[in-house]
Every structure is written in C-alpha cells, then in structure tokens.
Design a protein around this motif. Structure first.
Motif, PDB file in Angstrom:
ATOM      1  N   SER A  80     -22.269   3.806  -9.342  1.00 14.56           N
ATOM      2  CA  SER A  80     -21.174   3.104  -9.512  1.00 14.56           C
ATOM      3  C   SER A  80     -20.710   3.088 -10.847  1.00 14.56           C
ATOM      4  CB  SER A  80     -21.684   1.687  -9.314  1.00 14.56           C
ATOM      5  OG  SER A  80     -22.658   1.256 -10.146  1.00 14.56           O
ATOM      6  N   GLY A  81     -19.157   2.738 -10.875  1.00 16.90           N
ATOM      7  CA  GLY A  81     -18.521   2.615 -12.202  1.00 16.90           C
ATOM      8  C   GLY A  81     -17.310   3.330 -12.041  1.00 16.90           C
ATOM      9  N   ALA A  82     -17.223   4.570 -11.304  1.00 12.91           N
ATOM     10  CA  ALA A  82     -15.856   5.423 -11.253  1.00 12.91           C
ATOM     11  C   ALA A  82     -14.775   4.446 -10.584  1.00 12.91           C
ATOM     12  CB  ALA A  82     -15.932   6.608 -10.545  1.00 12.91           C
ATOM     13  N   LEU A  83     -13.613   4.509 -11.046  1.00 11.45           N
ATOM     14  CA  LEU A  83     -12.373   3.504 -10.771  1.00 11.45           C
ATOM     15  C   LEU A  83     -12.073   4.372  -9.340  1.00 11.45           C
ATOM     16  CD1 LEU A  83     -10.942   1.140 -11.111  1.00 11.45           C
ATOM     17  CD2 LEU A  83      -9.069   2.513 -12.400  1.00 11.45           C
ATOM     18  N   ARG A  84     -12.163   3.716  -8.241  1.00  7.75           N
ATOM     19  CA  ARG A  84     -11.739   4.282  -7.120  1.00  7.75           C
ATOM     20  C   ARG A  84     -10.215   3.822  -6.607  1.00  7.75           C
ATOM     21  NH1 ARG A  84     -14.762   8.088  -7.239  1.00  7.75           N
ATOM     22  NH2 ARG A  84     -16.712   7.816  -6.830  1.00  7.75           N
ATOM     23  N   LEU A  85      -9.822   2.580  -6.681  1.00  8.09           N
ATOM     24  CA  LEU A  85      -8.549   2.174  -6.378  1.00  8.09           C
ATOM     25  C   LEU A  85      -8.239   1.234  -7.422  1.00  8.09           C
ATOM     26  CD1 LEU A  85      -6.491   1.672  -4.160  1.00  8.09           C
ATOM     27  CD2 LEU A  85      -7.645  -0.202  -3.629  1.00  8.09           C
ATOM     28  N   ALA A  86      -6.812   1.385  -7.997  1.00  8.61           N
ATOM     29  CA  ALA A  86      -6.354   0.593  -8.852  1.00  8.61           C
ATOM     30  C   ALA A  86      -4.699   0.146  -8.251  1.00  8.61           C
ATOM     31  CB  ALA A  86      -6.270   1.103 -10.230  1.00  8.61           C
ATOM     32  N   VAL A  87      -4.478  -1.083  -8.231  1.00  7.11           N
ATOM     33  CA  VAL A  87      -3.358  -1.453  -7.914  1.00  7.11           C
ATOM     34  C   VAL A  87      -2.471  -2.083  -9.063  1.00  7.11           C
ATOM     35  CG1 VAL A  87      -1.903  -2.690  -6.136  1.00  7.11           C
ATOM     36  CG2 VAL A  87      -3.765  -1.670  -5.450  1.00  7.11           C
ATOM     37  N   ARG A  88      -1.426  -1.806  -9.319  1.00 10.84           N
ATOM     38  CA  ARG A  88      -0.751  -2.788 -10.657  1.00 10.84           C
ATOM     39  C   ARG A  88       0.533  -3.263 -10.267  1.00 10.84           C
ATOM     40  NH1 ARG A  88      -4.915  -0.780 -13.364  1.00 10.84           N
ATOM     41  NH2 ARG A  88      -4.960   1.015 -14.238  1.00 10.84           N
ATOM     42  N   ASP A  89       0.641  -4.593 -10.328  1.00 17.30           N
ATOM     43  CA  ASP A  89       1.899  -5.432 -10.319  1.00 17.30           C
ATOM     44  C   ASP A  89       2.488  -5.118  -8.791  1.00 17.30           C
ATOM     45  OD1 ASP A  89       3.502  -7.283 -11.492  1.00 17.30           O
ATOM     46  OD2 ASP A  89       4.794  -5.566 -12.293  1.00 17.30           O
ATOM     47  N   LEU A  90       2.185  -5.275  -7.987  1.00 18.48           N
ATOM     48  CA  LEU A  90       2.525  -5.115  -6.753  1.00 18.48           C
ATOM     49  C   LEU A  90       3.401  -6.088  -6.304  1.00 18.48           C
ATOM     50  CD1 LEU A  90       2.032  -2.666  -4.709  1.00 18.48           C
ATOM     51  CD2 LEU A  90       0.916  -3.986  -3.174  1.00 18.48           C
ATOM     52  N   GLN A 104       7.875  -2.816  -5.819  1.00 18.73           N
ATOM     53  CA  GLN A 104       7.613  -2.600  -7.103  1.00 18.73           C
ATOM     54  C   GLN A 104       6.032  -2.452  -7.273  1.00 18.73           C
ATOM     55  OE1 GLN A 104       9.511  -5.563  -9.722  1.00 18.73           O
ATOM     56  NE2 GLN A 104       7.777  -5.086 -11.255  1.00 18.73           N
ATOM     57  N   GLY A 105       5.630  -1.763  -8.261  1.00 19.56           N
ATOM     58  CA  GLY A 105       4.041  -1.832  -8.383  1.00 19.56           C
ATOM     59  C   GLY A 105       3.652  -0.393  -8.322  1.00 19.56           C
ATOM     60  N   GLU A 106       2.455  -0.064  -8.981  1.00 23.62           N
ATOM     61  CA  GLU A 106       1.870   1.517  -8.751  1.00 23.62           C
ATOM     62  C   GLU A 106       0.601   1.414  -8.181  1.00 23.62           C
ATOM     63  OE1 GLU A 106       3.835   3.703  -9.868  1.00 23.62           O
ATOM     64  OE2 GLU A 106       5.213   2.340 -10.520  1.00 23.62           O
ATOM     65  N   ILE A 107       0.281   2.292  -7.356  1.00 22.01           N
ATOM     66  CA  ILE A 107      -1.089   2.581  -6.612  1.00 22.01           C
ATOM     67  C   ILE A 107      -1.718   3.771  -7.146  1.00 22.01           C
ATOM     68  CG2 ILE A 107      -2.047   2.690  -4.453  1.00 22.01           C
ATOM     69  CD1 ILE A 107       0.653   1.480  -3.482  1.00 22.01           C
ATOM     70  N   PHE A 108      -3.006   3.716  -7.271  1.00 21.58           N
ATOM     71  CA  PHE A 108      -3.844   4.918  -7.871  1.00 21.58           C
ATOM     72  C   PHE A 108      -4.908   5.006  -6.990  1.00 21.58           C
ATOM     73  CE2 PHE A 108      -1.447   3.246 -11.676  1.00 21.58           C
ATOM     74  CZ  PHE A 108      -1.083   4.238 -12.368  1.00 21.58           C
ATOM     75  N   VAL A 109      -5.256   5.891  -6.570  1.00 21.97           N
ATOM     76  CA  VAL A 109      -6.491   6.185  -5.686  1.00 21.97           C
ATOM     77  C   VAL A 109      -7.111   7.284  -6.421  1.00 21.97           C
ATOM     78  CG1 VAL A 109      -7.357   6.906  -3.506  1.00 21.97           C
ATOM     79  CG2 VAL A 109      -5.512   5.383  -3.622  1.00 21.97           C
ATOM     80  N   ASN A 110      -8.445   6.937  -6.596  1.00 25.91           N
ATOM     81  CA  ASN A 110      -9.340   8.009  -7.207  1.00 25.91           C
ATOM     82  C   ASN A 110      -8.710   8.668  -8.356  1.00 25.91           C
ATOM     83  OD1 ASN A 110     -11.900   8.572  -6.723  1.00 25.91           O
ATOM     84  ND2 ASN A 110     -11.820  10.488  -5.836  1.00 25.91           N
ATOM     85  N   GLY A 111      -7.914   7.876  -9.211  1.00 26.37           N
ATOM     86  CA  GLY A 111      -7.310   8.345 -10.545  1.00 26.37           C
ATOM     87  C   GLY A 111      -5.920   8.995  -9.969  1.00 26.37           C
ATOM     88  N   GLU A 112      -5.785   9.372  -8.814  1.00 25.91           N
ATOM     89  CA  GLU A 112      -4.378   9.981  -8.679  1.00 25.91           C
ATOM     90  C   GLU A 112      -3.222   8.862  -8.505  1.00 25.91           C
ATOM     91  OE1 GLU A 112      -4.512  12.570  -5.111  1.00 25.91           O
ATOM     92  OE2 GLU A 112      -2.294  13.222  -5.374  1.00 25.91           O
ATOM     93  N   HIS A 113      -2.164   8.979  -8.998  1.00 24.95           N
ATOM     94  CA  HIS A 113      -0.999   8.136  -9.058  1.00 24.95           C
ATOM     95  C   HIS A 113      -0.195   8.503  -7.901  1.00 24.95           C
ATOM     96  CE1 HIS A 113       3.261   6.881 -10.379  1.00 24.95           C
ATOM     97  NE2 HIS A 113       2.470   5.683 -10.185  1.00 24.95           N
ATOM     98  N   LEU A 114      -0.048   7.574  -7.012  1.00 26.13           N
ATOM     99  CA  LEU A 114       1.046   7.573  -5.840  1.00 26.13           C
ATOM    100  C   LEU A 114       2.592   7.511  -6.487  1.00 26.13           C
ATOM    101  CD1 LEU A 114       1.617   8.141  -2.999  1.00 26.13           C
ATOM    102  CD2 LEU A 114       1.446   5.729  -2.530  1.00 26.13           C
ATOM    103  N   ASP A 115       2.972   8.830  -5.952  1.00 30.87           N
ATOM    104  CA  ASP A 115       4.282   8.720  -6.745  1.00 30.87           C
ATOM    105  C   ASP A 115       5.538   8.248  -5.676  1.00 30.87           C
ATOM    106  OD1 ASP A 115       6.621   9.455  -8.438  1.00 30.87           O
ATOM    107  OD2 ASP A 115       6.346  11.878  -7.986  1.00 30.87           O
ATOM    108  N   LEU A 116       6.081   7.085  -6.154  1.00 28.99           N
ATOM    109  CA  LEU A 116       6.917   6.222  -5.409  1.00 28.99           C
ATOM    110  C   LEU A 116       8.473   6.172  -5.833  1.00 28.99           C
ATOM    111  CD1 LEU A 116       4.471   3.073  -4.596  1.00 28.99           C
ATOM    112  CD2 LEU A 116       5.322   5.229  -2.864  1.00 28.99           C
ATOM    113  N   VAL A 117       9.428   6.530  -4.962  1.00 26.08           N
ATOM    114  CA  VAL A 117      10.708   6.679  -5.145  1.00 26.08           C
ATOM    115  C   VAL A 117      11.634   5.735  -4.491  1.00 26.08           C
ATOM    116  CG1 VAL A 117      10.738   8.924  -6.672  1.00 26.08           C
ATOM    117  CG2 VAL A 117      11.195   8.686  -4.173  1.00 26.08           C
ATOM    118  N   HIS A 118      12.785   5.332  -5.179  1.00 24.72           N
ATOM    119  CA  HIS A 118      13.591   4.507  -4.312  1.00 24.72           C
ATOM    120  C   HIS A 118      14.399   5.428  -3.411  1.00 24.72           C
ATOM    121  CE1 HIS A 118      12.798   0.385  -5.693  1.00 24.72           C
ATOM    122  NE2 HIS A 118      12.466   1.135  -6.572  1.00 24.72           N
ATOM    123  N   ARG A 119      14.665   5.210  -2.120  1.00 29.06           N
ATOM    124  CA  ARG A 119      15.643   5.861  -1.266  1.00 29.06           C
ATOM    125  C   ARG A 119      16.084   5.187  -0.270  1.00 29.06           C
ATOM    126  NH1 ARG A 119      11.827  11.443  -0.522  1.00 29.06           N
ATOM    127  NH2 ARG A 119      12.456  12.163  -2.564  1.00 29.06           N
TER     128      ARG A 119
END
Lengths: 262, 231
Positions: free
Chosen positions: A7-17, A65-80
């Motif tokens: 345990s310890g590794a950051l698996r999922l992070a959601v910021r300001d969704l 709005q907001g950022e999503i990270f899964v296993n340290g990988e940032h999901l790149d979101l754009v407005h379309r």
C-alpha cells in the motif's frame, strides 16, 4: 491474481472536478485520492452527485473542469464543440482499461455467454491469449462463486448472479482501481448479501476501490475512508468510525438520521 | 381442375422455383450488402452522407417495386449512351434488371430494419464496452452488430417473405418465375386458374419453409448466438 503492490502508491487522483448540466452545477469541485488498498465509500443523498462523480472518472460523462490521474498518468482533456473530451482517444481507452467499472444495472453483453463476457476484454483489449483468458475467467468465476455457469447467458441468471459476473468481468481486465456505482441498488433485498460478500472479499485482499453505495452498514464495515457528498461538494470525509460515530457537519448528521445503519 | 396438365409441366414449375429462389436469394444477399453500411452510417448521422442515404431509403421505400423494375428495364434502355456503354451488357438481361431493382428495394427496407435494431442497443451494453476501453469500431463489431442482428431477426424474416412475394414482379418483364410459369400454363391451354393456383400453392409452401427456418433460427439465436471465435 496479479501481484498487488504494497500500500502507499497513489492509484487515482481527482482534482477539483466540476460538472454542469446547463446552468445546474451537479459537481462543484470535488477532489479525491485513492492509494493502493484504499476502499473509499461515497455516500450521500440521491442527487448529491456521487454517481456522476464516479462516471466522470472514467469519462462515461464529461466534466467541465478538473483533472484526473490514474496510476500517475494524467488524462489529457480538451474542450471540443462545447464539451471537454480526451485529446487522444487511445489514451482514454488505455486509462479506462485500468479502471474496472461495475454498474448498478450490471450491463452484461446479452448476446454473449458468461465466459465470453469475461474473456472479451482480456483477449480483445489486452491481446491476451484465449487459453490464458479462459483460465483467468475460470479463477475469477470461482472467486465470485459462479463456477460451472460459463455457458449461461445473462438473461438466464438472477440479478445477484449477473452482478457477480459483472464484477468478475471488470476484474478480468486486471484494473488498478475498481469503481462500483451502486452495485446493489438494482437487486432484490435477498440478493444483496451475495454481491456485498464478493466486494468485501476484494476489499480484504487489498484492492483499491471506490464504492458509491446506500448500504451504510457495509460502508462502515468495509471502507477505509468514507466521503459524504452534499450538493456536489465533499461535505465531510474521514474514517468510517468518525463519519458514522461522530459526524461533525449538520448535513451528515441529518443524513445519517434518515438512513438505516444495519 | 386439370391436374394432368399441371403435372405434365412439373419440369417447367421446378425450373420456375429455381428462378424465383435465385432471384430472391441474390437480391436479399446484395440488399444486405447495401443495407449494412447504410444502416451503420445512418446511425452516425454524418452531414451530407446522411441526406443522401435518407434520400435513397425514401425513394426506394416510397415507390412500388413494380415501378422501380419498369424504370430499370424499360427506362434505362431509352438512353442511347447506356445502350452504347458496357452497362448494356448487364441491363439488356431482364434477370439483371430485376436483380438490380429488387436489391436496391430490399436494401432500403433492410437498412431501416437494421438501423432500428442498432439504435435499440441497450445503452448500458455500450457503456460497459466503453468502460473497458473498447474502440468504437470494435464495439460496433463485437457488441452492437451481433446484438442488432438478433433483434432484427423477426422483422428481417418478414422482409424475406415479402421479397419472395415481391419477386413476382419479375414475371412482368418476361422472366419465367413461379408466377410466370403459372401464366404460361394458363395461356397455353386457355385455362382460367390452374396455373395461378399452382403458383399460389408453391409460394405458400416456400413461405411456410422460410417462416419455419426463421422460427428455428430465432429460437437458436436467443440462446446460442455465439461468435465463432470463442467456440
């Protein structure tokens, strides 16, 4: 099963969704972190945004709005075209394959047998050899207590059995994090226990899980952390003993008064 | 009833059954090849392309197959540049003209049947596919189309029967199909109904067989529709 890291590794992070339906803002800035082995229960009244939040994490719904990270990988979101979508669909698919999602209404593929439902993802998405996928499926079926039902079609199974297969299907992808969206809400009362038992098992073995639920007693017993949502915001969060034993906010106190604890 | 005359021409009726089946099966096959991309593209609602496809479906469902067949058979041959082109090698055969008209016709109907079945895909099954990271194309191939075919089966069985009956239009443009054979028999002996009754009985028998086959297929696919790759 594949080796679970300590345990310890950051698996999922959601910021300001944030998420809005027109002028109605249903998520007003939710942040959350899940480390390896965390079992986070999301509770709250209907309309508090907990299911929407879960669906935003793997982009079944888009967020404004907001950022999503899964296993340290940032999901790149754009407005379309007025929506916020993944810049690279392949990245989204890769991230989705790391998030096991269990739906309220099971959503098994009705034209496929149990076994086919289970090996579809591993063989087609991960490119796993069929024999290996079948072996994996067999072991998962055993774990969810459905061994021997490989050839059954979803329509031939009870709701509880279908949900257990749906959990096995999500596990077959060997995800980093499991997301459960009210997994027992569509079940007859007598079928709830068998599904909860499976989820409890997963929690015990150290799976990282987010669980939207109305089963308060289950959240109290199984979760390592409880997050109470109210009107699109995290009103209060903490260990279950605190959340259920000594709620601080008025909202949570009121909410807990209205739900049964066992 | 002159059964003796009917049985005397059994060979003619047998040949006519082959002709009717050839025409019906070939039109249905080509129609399906037209219908599948049309149905899938129409569910995507692409600008311009959708207008063209909607126009195709509108025209071929909105006009009688008899008129369509006339237009291909008599209409196209009016143009000298068509008679002079390689197209004439195809269009001077009545069979090919009927095949073209029938295929386009059943293609339009089948496209609508498939489109409805595709659009009836449960939203949850799509979400489940998205959630494991399936690409849209794979989802179409693995989840949407197999489910849609199963849902479309009863309606498509109907379309097959309608095409069998519709293929009688071919007899108008000199093709000796089952109805054509019946009329030949009537004409040859100045009979009132023997040929037509024979034709009716043959169509009835074929319809019975088709309906039965689709009934069996439907029962089978309800429980056993499995991709070949997994068995």
């Amino acid at each position: 099963m594949h080796g679970l890291e300590p345990s310890g590794a950051l698996r999922l992070a959601v910021r300001d969704l944030h998420k809005s339906y027109g002028s109605l803002e249903v998520l007003r800035g939710i942040s959350l972190e899940a480390h390896q082995g965390d079992v986070i229960a999301l509770i709250g009244a209907s309309g508090s945004g907990k299911s929407t939040f879960l669906r935003c994490i793997n982009q079944l719904e888009d967020c404004s709005q907001g950022e999503i990270f899964v296993n340290g990988e940032h999901l790149d979101l754009v407005h379309r075209k007025g929506r916020r979508v993944a810049r690279d669909p392949r990245q989204l698919r890769r991230i989705r394959s790391k998030l096991g999602f269990v739906f309220q209404s099971f959503n098994l593929w009705s034209h496929m047998t149990v076994l086919e439902n289970l090996i579809e993802g591993p063989t087609r998405i991960h490119g796993m050899h069929r024999d290996e996928a079948v072996a994996l499926a067999q072991s998962l079926l055993e774990r969810v207590g459905m061994k021997g039902r490989e050839g059954a079609y979803p329509a031939q199974l009870s709701g509880g059995q279908q949900q257990r297969i749906a959990i096995a299907r999500a596990l077959a992808m060997q995800p980093e994090v499991m997301l459960f969206d009210e997994p027992t809400s569509a079940l007859d009362p007598e079928l709830v226990a068998e599904v909860l038992a499976v989820i409890r098992d997963l929690a015990t073995e150290g799976r990282t899980m987010l669980l939207v639920t109305h089963e308060m007693a289950f959240a109290r017993d199984v979760a390592s952390k409880v997050v109470f949502l109210h009107k699109g915001l995290v009103e209060e969060s903490g260990p279950p003993a605190e959340i259920f034993g000594a709620p601080k906010s008025v909202r949570l106190t009121q909410f807990l008064k209205h739900v049964r604890l066992n | 009833m002159r059964f003796d005359l009917i049985f005397k021409h059994a060979d003619m009726f047998l040949d006519s059954i082959v002709m009717t089946l050839e025409l019906t099966v070939a039109s249905l096959a080509i129609g399906m090849l037209i219908a599948m991309p049309v149905a899938v593209l129409r569910t995507m609602r692409l600008p311009y392309i959708d207008a063209v496809l909607r126009g195709y479906v509108f025209v071929f469902r909105g006009t009688p197959m008899l008129v369509q067949t006339y237009l291909v058979y008599y209409g196209l041959s009016q143009f000298e540049f068509i008679r002079d082109s390689f197209l004439w090698t195809v269009l001077r055969s009545p069979f090919n003209c009927a095949l073209i008209a029938f295929s386009l016709n059943t293609g339009a109907y089948t496209a609508e049947i498939l489109r409805g079945a595709i659009e009836a895909t449960p939203k949850g099954e799509i979400e489940a596919a998205q959630a494991i990271g399936m690409s849209p194309l794979r989802m179409l191939r693995r989840i949407v189309i197999p489910g849609a075919f199963r849902r479309a089966l009863p309606q498509y069985g109907n379309e097959v029967i309608l095409m069998l009956h519709g293929s009688t239009v071919a007899s108008i443009i000199t093709i000796q199909d089952i109805l054509g054979a019946g009329r030949t028999l009537n004409g040859k002996y100045y009979l009132a109904y023997e040929g037509l009754v024979t034709a009716a009985v043959l169509y009835l028998a074929l319809t019975f067989l088709i309906a039965g086959a689709f009934g069996i297929a439907a029962r089978h696919l309800q429980a056993h529709l499995r991709p070949a790759s997994t068995r």
